[in-house]
Design an enzyme around this catalytic site. Structure first.
Site, PDB file in Angstrom:
ATOM      1  CE  LYS A   1     -11.704  13.134 -16.767  1.00  0.00           C
ATOM      2  NZ  LYS A   1     -12.204  13.470 -15.907  1.00  0.00           N
TER       3      LYS A   1
ATOM      4  CG  ASP B   1      -9.134  19.401 -10.464  1.00  0.00           C
ATOM      5  OD1 ASP B   1      -8.417  18.727 -11.867  1.00  0.00           O
ATOM      6  OD2 ASP B   1     -10.357  18.878 -10.528  1.00  0.00           O
TER       7      ASP B   1
ATOM      8  CE1 TYR C   1     -16.051  15.057 -13.271  1.00  0.00           C
ATOM      9  CE2 TYR C   1     -15.190  15.075 -11.524  1.00  0.00           C
ATOM     10  CZ  TYR C   1     -15.124  14.404 -12.261  1.00  0.00           C
ATOM     11  OH  TYR C   1     -15.812  13.210 -12.337  1.00  0.00           O
TER      12      TYR C   1
ATOM     13  NE  ARG D   1      -3.079   0.336   3.444  1.00  0.00           N
ATOM     14  CZ  ARG D   1      -2.280   0.908   4.671  1.00  0.00           C
ATOM     15  NH1 ARG D   1      -1.919   1.612   4.371  1.00  0.00           N
ATOM     16  NH2 ARG D   1      -2.334   0.046   5.321  1.00  0.00           N
TER      17      ARG D   1
END
Ligand SMILES: *Cc1c(COP(=O)(O)O)cnc(C)c1O
Length: 390
Positions: free
Chosen positions: A205, A180, A107, A54
């Protein structure tokens, strides 16, 4: 070193990849220790090597290092999605009793995080108008404002925000700034240099670039990194090694892909600006679009995503345009090699205020197809739309 050179060479330590050009997938939960002394050394410094899956393996380390160098950050963490990256930043810098300022152009899932989830943690959010300018933000600050969230340009309505001015305001009030930067990528906007404390990307993206992975990335400056890292580790957030490998692979070809997205989108935007069914093109690199001056100052290029407001008709009429398109497909997300188109009505575009434009909005992602073919597809769709609304 220039960015394109950096992208070809970063995150390729021989100790991690054994000379294999792109760091392979290390699938791991457990890593074992050779001796009690080694175990104790690892416990003292979990960051110094393999510890537990992790916390990362060379698959995550390579991608983190490549992104961090490109952003000029103090550190970078990876998340299972862009949304988790945003959430991790918010939970790092805002706690019970805090207040955050969120752009109303963000968004939608980011806005619902602020309106629906944060109140459950005792965090208040105020939405600000991304088109109103940095000055309009000043009166919205409270003594407990800890974080300002910026998405520039807005991923639906493409307002460009004055990040340096917002950062000056926020820092004067002791608040941090999250940018962002998914639209511009680290290549076309250096958000940390412009004053952001933390920059987030949906690697889903352009960094992934092939619509086949979901991942988020956050990089922070030296002041913000320790708390971001601690919170992200304590929340148990990580990204899967296969996705890291895909993202690192995508990152290598980002410069060439972005250029082609940019050129195609500009060609389509200019064609759409002259179309009688189009009232307004929202593309920050086009001269009369809102925020163009700030865009020219702060960005090195534009990408494939922009919107248009239609001159006539209603959201309910858009089937005529959309249903028989041959190349453009409807689908969430963007940044892949394929072109996408999505219709939006005013109610979907803002949380606290009404989106001002009258007509319905079409958001277009221009993929890597030839722009001439894409224009022909849209031209036929707009003809059907015109016939449909009479
Ligand atoms: C897609 C997107 C996100 C969220 O990314 P996911 O990987 O889908 O969670 C965040 N911000 C912007 C601007 C986006 O376009």
């Amino acid at each position: 070193m220039k960015d394109n050179t950096r992208l070809a060479h970063s995150g390729r330590r021989k100790a991690w990849s054994h000379g294999i050009v792109n760091t392979p997938v290390y699938r791991a939960s457990t890593c074992t220790f050779d001796s009690f002394a080694d175990l104790r050394r690892a416990l003292d410094a979990p960051d110094s090597g393999l510890f537990y899956g992790r916390l990362g393996t060379p698959s995550q380390w390579s991608l983190r290092e490549a992104i961090c160098e490109l952003e000029g950050g103090a550190g970078t963490w990876l998340y299972p999605s862009g949304m988790t990256a945003v959430a991790a930043v918010v939970l790092s810098f805002a706690g019970a009793g805090a207040h955050v300022l969120m752009t109303d152009g963000a968004y939608e899932p980011g806005r619902t995080l602020c309106s629906d989830l944060l109140p459950r943690f005792g965090i208040d959010a105020t939405f600000y108008d991304p088109a109103a300018g940095a000055g309009a933000l000043q009166p919205l600050f409270r003594d407990n404002t800890r974080l300002v969230l910026v998405e520039s340009p807005s991923s639906m309505t493409l307002e460009v925000q004055d990040l340096p001015a917002i950062a000056r305001l926020a820092h004067a009030r002791g608040a941090r700034v999250l940018a962002d930067n998914t639209w511009a990528t680290p290549l076309y906007c250096r958000a940390l240099d412009l004053g952001a404390d933390i920059v987030v990307h949906a690697a889903t993206k352009y960094i992934g670039g092939h619509s086949d992975l979901v991942m988020g990335i956050a990089s922070a400056n030296a002041a913000a990194w320790p708390l971001l890292k601690e919170t992200s580790v304590k929340l148990g957030l990580t990204a899967a090694p296969d996705d890291c490998w895909l993202a690192l692979r995508g990152l290598r070809t980002l410069p060439g892909r972005l250029k082609q997205h940019e050129q195609g989108a500009l060609e389509l935007a200019r064609w759409l600006a002259g179309h009688p069914e189009v009232a307004q093109v929202l593309h920050p690199a086009i001269a009369d679009c809102p925020g163009h001056d700030v865009f020219c100052r702060d960005f090195r290029g534009s990408t494939g995503l922009f919107s248009v407001v239609l001159a006539r008709g209603r959201y309910e009429d858009m089937g005529a345009l959309l249903d028989d398109l041959e190349l453009f497909q409807m689908g969430f997300s963007w940044g892949g090699f394929e072109s996408l188109i999505m219709p939006y009505n005013a109610a979907q575009l803002r949380s606290e205020r009404r989106w001002a434009a009258q007509g319905p909005l079409l958001r277009i992602h221009v993929g890597l197809e030839d722009p001439e073919d894409l224009i022909a597809d849209l031209a036929a769709g707009l003809d059907r739309y015109r016939a449909g609304i009479g």
